[in-house]
Write a protein that holds these residues in place. Structure first.
Motif, mmCIF file in Angstrom:
data_model
loop_
_atom_site.group_PDB
_atom_site.id
_atom_site.type_symbol
_atom_site.label_atom_id
_atom_site.label_comp_id
_atom_site.label_asym_id
_atom_site.label_seq_id
_atom_site.Cartn_x
_atom_site.Cartn_y
_atom_site.Cartn_z
ATOM 1 N N TYR A 230 0.896 -1.348 -0.003
ATOM 2 C CA TYR A 230 -0.032 -0.084 -0.009
ATOM 3 C C TYR A 230 1.031 1.236 -0.213
ATOM 4 N N ARG A 231 0.154 1.458 -0.240
ATOM 5 C CA ARG A 231 0.274 2.376 -1.079
ATOM 6 C C ARG A 231 -0.074 3.807 -0.347
ATOM 7 N N GLN A 232 0.528 3.938 0.441
ATOM 8 C CA GLN A 232 2.034 4.692 0.249
ATOM 9 C C GLN A 232 2.543 3.718 -0.983
ATOM 10 N N HIS A 233 3.839 4.256 -1.465
ATOM 11 C CA HIS A 233 4.253 3.682 -2.309
ATOM 12 C C HIS A 233 4.656 2.321 -1.941
ATOM 13 N N VAL B 128 -4.646 -0.420 -8.749
ATOM 14 C CA VAL B 128 -5.470 -0.271 -7.707
ATOM 15 C C VAL B 128 -5.071 0.197 -6.305
ATOM 16 N N HIS B 129 -3.598 0.081 -6.021
ATOM 17 C CA HIS B 129 -2.970 0.840 -5.022
ATOM 18 C C HIS B 129 -2.066 1.852 -5.841
ATOM 19 N N GLU B 130 -2.039 2.889 -4.972
ATOM 20 C CA GLU B 130 -1.181 3.924 -5.627
ATOM 21 C C GLU B 130 -0.590 4.997 -4.316
ATOM 22 N N GLY B 131 0.379 5.511 -4.273
ATOM 23 C CA GLY B 131 0.700 6.406 -3.352
ATOM 24 C C GLY B 131 0.788 7.836 -3.925
ATOM 25 N N PRO B 132 1.274 8.730 -3.053
ATOM 26 C CA PRO B 132 1.785 8.625 -1.616
ATOM 27 C C PRO B 132 0.769 8.717 -0.645
ATOM 28 N N GLN B 133 -0.289 8.755 -0.720
ATOM 29 C CA GLN B 133 -1.080 8.861 0.449
ATOM 30 C C GLN B 133 -1.618 7.765 0.973
ATOM 31 N N SER B 134 -1.747 7.522 2.376
ATOM 32 C CA SER B 134 -2.426 6.304 2.672
ATOM 33 C C SER B 134 -3.149 6.816 3.888
#
Length: 727
Positions: free
Chosen positions: A20-23, A606-612
Motif C-alpha cells: 500500500y500504497r503509500q508507495h 488499484v494501489h497507489e501512493g503517496p497517500q495512505s
C-alpha cells in the motif's frame, strides 16, 4: 521520541492489506530495517488413518475451529515441499561456484521499478520460496532460509512456505532485522550476495554493441535500500557482493522461466485523462526549472503511464508497461521495448515530441546526461541503484577530467538532486475528468455487483454447492458485461469461513473451499474500466450469524462510518485518521493487522501512493482534495473467520460553520454504492447517528443504482436498501 527501529516496527506492522500504497516501494523496509519476529507458528498436525476415510490434517486454533483436508491435498503439499527443498539445495550449490563465493543471498520481491505487483518473469522470490504474497523478502544462507513479510500475509505464508523456511512476522515486537538475523546465523566477515540483473532474458542485450559494464549495477533494490543495507551489514564486517553477471535464481529457473511481456500499449483517451500530455510535461518542466534541475528520471510504472496518458498490459491487473521516462527541459525520451509500440502510439508520441529509445539503454542515457552536465532529479526511494550509481560514477568521471579544478567552483557540472518524484502527487490528485470517470465506473460496477449478489443468494437458497473459485468466476462474468470493462484490478479474494482470516487469500481450483451457508463469506474484488478503477469488500452470512460475529461486524462498521464522516483540516496526513476506524474495536480489545486505507489510481493501479490511511506515522503526505482512498477496517480471527467492509472515497472540501486559523476543512465523498448486509449488524450497538448514516447510505445506493437494474437484481437491491430502526 521513539527510535527509528521502533518507528519502522509500527510502520511495517500496520501496512495496509494489499499495499500500500503509500508507495509499494516503501516495502523495502520490511526486509532491511523493520524489527521482525523470528517465530514460526507451526500448525499442529494429526494424521489419521482409516480404510474408509481419507487421511486428514486437523488444524486447531484458539477459536476451536477445525479444518479437514483430503489426502490429495496432503500429497500435493508433500510434493511442493520436495520441490522447494530441491530449489534451495540447487541455490546453495551455486554459492561456492567460482566467481560467486557468497555465504548468503537476498531475494527481494521487486522488479527494477520497485513495483508491488510485477510481471511473472520477475517473481524470483515466489519461485524460490513458494510464497506468493506481494510483499516479502527471502534470505538464504548455506544452512538457513528465512522469509520476512507483514501482517497481511502471516497466515498465507504459513500455508505456502515449506518447513525448510523460517517465517519472520514483520511488526511483531522484539525481533531482529534482516541484518541482525544474518549476524546471528553468519560468522563475522561473510559475503552477502544481491543480484543486479533486472531483465528476464539475456537476449534483451546485444553484448556485441553494449559494454558488459551494463550488468555491474543494482536494479532490484532502490538506491536508498542499497545504502541502508550496506551500512547495516558492515557492523559485523559482512561484505555486500554484487553478482554482476549471474542471477542465482535464474540459474535454477532456466528455460521454464516465463518470457517477458510484449503486449501492445494503448492511448488513454483525453476525455478520461482530463489533461493532455503536453500540459503535463509543461507543468513538470516548470517544476524542474524551479528546483534548478535540467532533467528527471521517472521509473515508477504508473507514473510513466499517467504522465504520457498511455496504458499497458505488462503486469496482471495493472494497466502499466515496463518503461523508463526521462524528461529534460527541451526533450523527452521513453525507454521501452519497441515491439509494444503500435503505429498509432508511435505517431502520438512523435506528435508530443517524445523520442523512443530501447528499454535496456537507460543507463547509457543517464551516463550521457552526466557528461553533458545535467542536474538530474532522482527519487532515491524509487529509482533503482543502477541508475543512481551510473549517474554518480559518471559525475565522478566528469569531475576527474577537470584535473585540479574544484567541483564547487565549476559551473555547469552535473549534480544529483534527490527529492520525491513530483509526478507521484500530481497523479494522486484527480482532476475533474478523472473523478467523473471514477464515479461513472463505480456505478456500473455497483450494478454488476447487485446482479451478482442477487444470483448468489438465489443459488444458495436452492442449496446448490459452489466453490470459492466458481463464485469468483461468476462475479467476473457479471462485471465483464459492463461497458468499458478491461480486467479485474487484483485477484479476487473469495473466502468462506476460516479462509476469510487469510487477508490476501486467493482461492485455487484444486484446493479452495465451498461456500458454507453456516459461515461468514468475505468477498474483496475490483475492476479496471476504461474510465476508472474499483475496489470493494463486503462480508455476508447466508444463514444465521452468531452474536460474536454480529458484534465484530458491527464494530468494524462503526469504524467504517467514523472514517467516512471524518472532517479535518486540509494538509492533514492520513495516519492521523487511522484511529477513527479502530476506536470501536479498541474499546473491546480488538484490532486488525493492516492499514485502513490506500490510494487508488484513476484507470490505473488499484494501489497507489503517496497517500495512505494507516499507522505509518512516517508518511507525512497530506490528504488533498481530489485524492481517492479506500476505507476498509476489518477484524480477523485466525482459522475462524474474517470481516472487512470497504468503500472507496474521494477527498473533497467541506463547508464548516467555522474556519479556525483561516484554513480549509475537508472530508470524504463516497464512490462505492453497494448495500451492507443488515443481517450482520447488531442494531442495538449503533448510535442514532450511525443508524442514520446506514439508512442514508442505503437510500443513496437505491437512488443511484436502481435505474441501472431490472428484474431480480433490482428487487434484491430494494430488499437490501430498505430503512431499519433500532429495536
Amino acid at each position: 521520541m521513539e527510535s527509528a527501529a521502533s518507528a519502522l516496527s509500527l510502520y511495517t506492522a500496520m501496512l495496509p492489506h494489499r499495499s500500500y500504497r503509500q508507495h509499494p516501494r516503501c516495502l523495502r523496509f520490511l526486509s532491511l530495517s523493520a524489527p521482525i519476529l523470528c517465530n514460526l507458528r507451526f500448525l499442529h498436525t494429526l494424521p489419521t488413518k482409516s480404510q474408509n476415510r481419507p487421511t486428514v490434517f486437523v488444524v486447531r486454533s484458539s477459536s476451536s475451529s477445525i479444518t479437514a483436508k483430503p489426502s490429495s491435498e496432503l500429497r500435493k503439499k508433500r510434493s511442493d515441499e520436495v520441490e522447494q527443498n530441491d530449489k534451495l539445495r540447487a541455490l546453495r550449490d551455486l554459492f561456492s561456484k567460482p566467481g560467486i563465493g557468497v555465504d548468503a543471498y537476498i531475494i527481494p520481491s521487486q522488479d527494477a521499478h520497485q513495483s508491488e505487483f510485477i510481471a511473472e518473469c520477475y517473481t524470483r522470490r515466489t519461485y524460490i520460496s513458494g510464497f506468493t504474497g506481494s510483499a516479502g523478502t527471502a534470505v538464504v544462507t548455506k544452512h538457513n532460509a528465512a522469509l520476512w513479510t507483514d501482517g497481511r500475509y502471516f497466515l498465507q505464508a504459513e500455508k505456502e512456505l515449506s518447513s525448510s523456511w523460517i517465517l519472520m512476522r514483520a511488526g511483531n515486537f522484539g525481533v531482529p532485522t534482516t541484518s541482525e538475523w544474518l549476524t546471528d546465523v553468519l560468522a563475522p566477515g561473510c559475503k552477502i550476495g544481491i543480484d543486479p540483473v533486472s531483465y528476464p532474458h539475456a537476449d534483451f542485450l546485444s553484448l556485441s554493441t553494449s559494454p558488459v559494464l551494463f550488468f555491474v549495477f543494482q536494479f532490484l533494490f532502490s538506491s536508498d535500500a542499497v545504502d541502508e543495507l550496506k551500512e547495516a551489514i558492515s557492523k559485523n564486517n559482512h561484505e555486500l557482493v554484487y553478482l554482476y553477471d549471474v542471477n542465482l535464481v535464474d540459474e535454477i529457473w532456466k528455460e521454464s522461466r516465463p518470457k517477458p511481456p510484449k503486449r501492445p500499449i494503448r492511448r488513454h483517451d483525453l476525455k478520461y485523462a482530463g489533461i493532455d500530455v503536453s500540459a503535463k510535461l509543461s507543468n513538470l518542466r516548470s517544476q524542474l526549472i524551479d528546483a534548478g534541475s535540467s532533467a528527471i528520471v521517472i521509473s515508477v510504472l504508473d507514473e510513466v503511464a499517467w504522465l504520457l496518458n498511455l496504458r499497458g498490459n505488462d503486469v496482471p491487473h495493472s494497466p502499466v508497461m515496463y518503461a523508463y521516462f526521462i524528461v529534460e527541459i527541451d526533450a523527452a525520451k521513453l525507454f521501452i521495448d519497441d515491439s509494444k509500440v503500435t503505429p498509432e502510439v508511435r505517431n502520438y508520441l512523435k506528435d508530443a515530441g517524445i523520442e523512443l529509445r530501447p528499454y535496456e539503454s537507460i543507463l547509457f542515457e543517464v551516463e550521457s546526461l552526466a557528461a553533458q552536465g545535467a542536474h538530474l532529479w532522482l527519487d532515491a526511494s524509487s529509482v533503482n541503484a543502477a541508475i543512481a550509481s551510473t549517474y554518480a560514477s559518471a559525475c565522478d568521471k566528469y569531475h576527474g577530467s577537470l584535473g585540479s579544478k574544484s567541483k564547487a567552483t565549476t559551473s555547469g557540472a552535473p549534480t544529483a538532486y534527490y527529492k520525491s518524484s513530483p509526478v507521484s502527487l500530481a497523479k494522486a490528485v484527480k482532476n475533474p475528468a478523472e473523478l467523473e470517470g471514477m464515479q461513472n465506473s463505480h456505478l456500473r460496477d455497483a450494478a454488476a455487483l447487485a446482479q451478482f449478489w442477487a444470483w448468489l443468494e438465489e443459488v444458495i437458497c436452492k442449496n446448490e454447492v459452489l466453490t470459492e473459485v466458481e463464485v469468483s468466476d461468476k462475479l467476473l462474468e457479471f462485471r465483464s458485461k459492463q461497458a468499458g470493462f478491461v480486467d479485474t484490478s487484483f485477484d479476487t479474494i473469495s473466502a468462506s469461513g476460516a479462509n476469510g482470516a487469510i487477508i490476501h487469500y486467493k482461492p485455487e481450483p484444486e484446493s479452495c473451499s465451498t461456500v458454507d451457508v453456516k459461515k461468514l463469506f468475505l468477498l474483496d474484488s475490483g475492476a479496471q474500466y476504461i474510465d476508472g478503477t474499483t475496489d470493494i469488500t463486503r462480508t455476508v452470512h447466508f444463514g444465521e450469524p452468531s452474536p460474536r460475529q454480529k458484534e465484530c461486524f458491527t464494530r468494524v462498521l462503526q469504524g467504517h462510518i467514523a472514517l467516512d464522516q471524518a472532517v479535518f483540516p486540509e494538509n492533514t496526513p492520513g495516519f492521523v485518521l487511522d484511529a477513527f476506524a479502530r476506536s470501536s474495536l479498541w474499546k473491546v480489545g480488538l484490532d486488525y493487522r493492516h492499514g485502513t486505507g490506500h490510494g487508488v489510481g484513476a484507470a490505473l493501479n488499484v494501489h497507489e501512493g503517496p497517500q495512505s490511511i494507516s499507522f505509518r506515522f512516517g508518511n507525512m503526505t497530506p490528504l488533498l482534495k481530489g485524492m481517492v482512498v479506500s476505507n476498509e477496517p476489518g477484524y480477523y480471527e485466525d482459522h475462524a473467520f474474517g470481516i472487512r467492509i470497504e468503500n472507496l472515497l474521494y477527498v473533497k472540501e467541506v463547508d464548516t460553520p467555522n474556519r479556525f486559523g483561516g484554513i480549509v476543512y475537508i472530508g470524504f465523498e463516497k464512490l462505492t454504492f453497494v448495500p451492507i448486509q443488515i443481517k450482520l449488524v447488531d442494531l442495538s450497538l449503533l448510535s442514532i447517528a450511525e443508524l442514520d448514516w446506514l439508512n442514508d447510505y442505503h437510500s443513496e445506493v437505491w437512488e443511484k443504482v436502481s435505474p441501472l437494474l431490472d428484474g431480480s437484481a433490482r428487487q434484491w437491491l430494494w430488499n437490501n436498501t430498505r430503512p431499519v430502526v433500532k429495536p
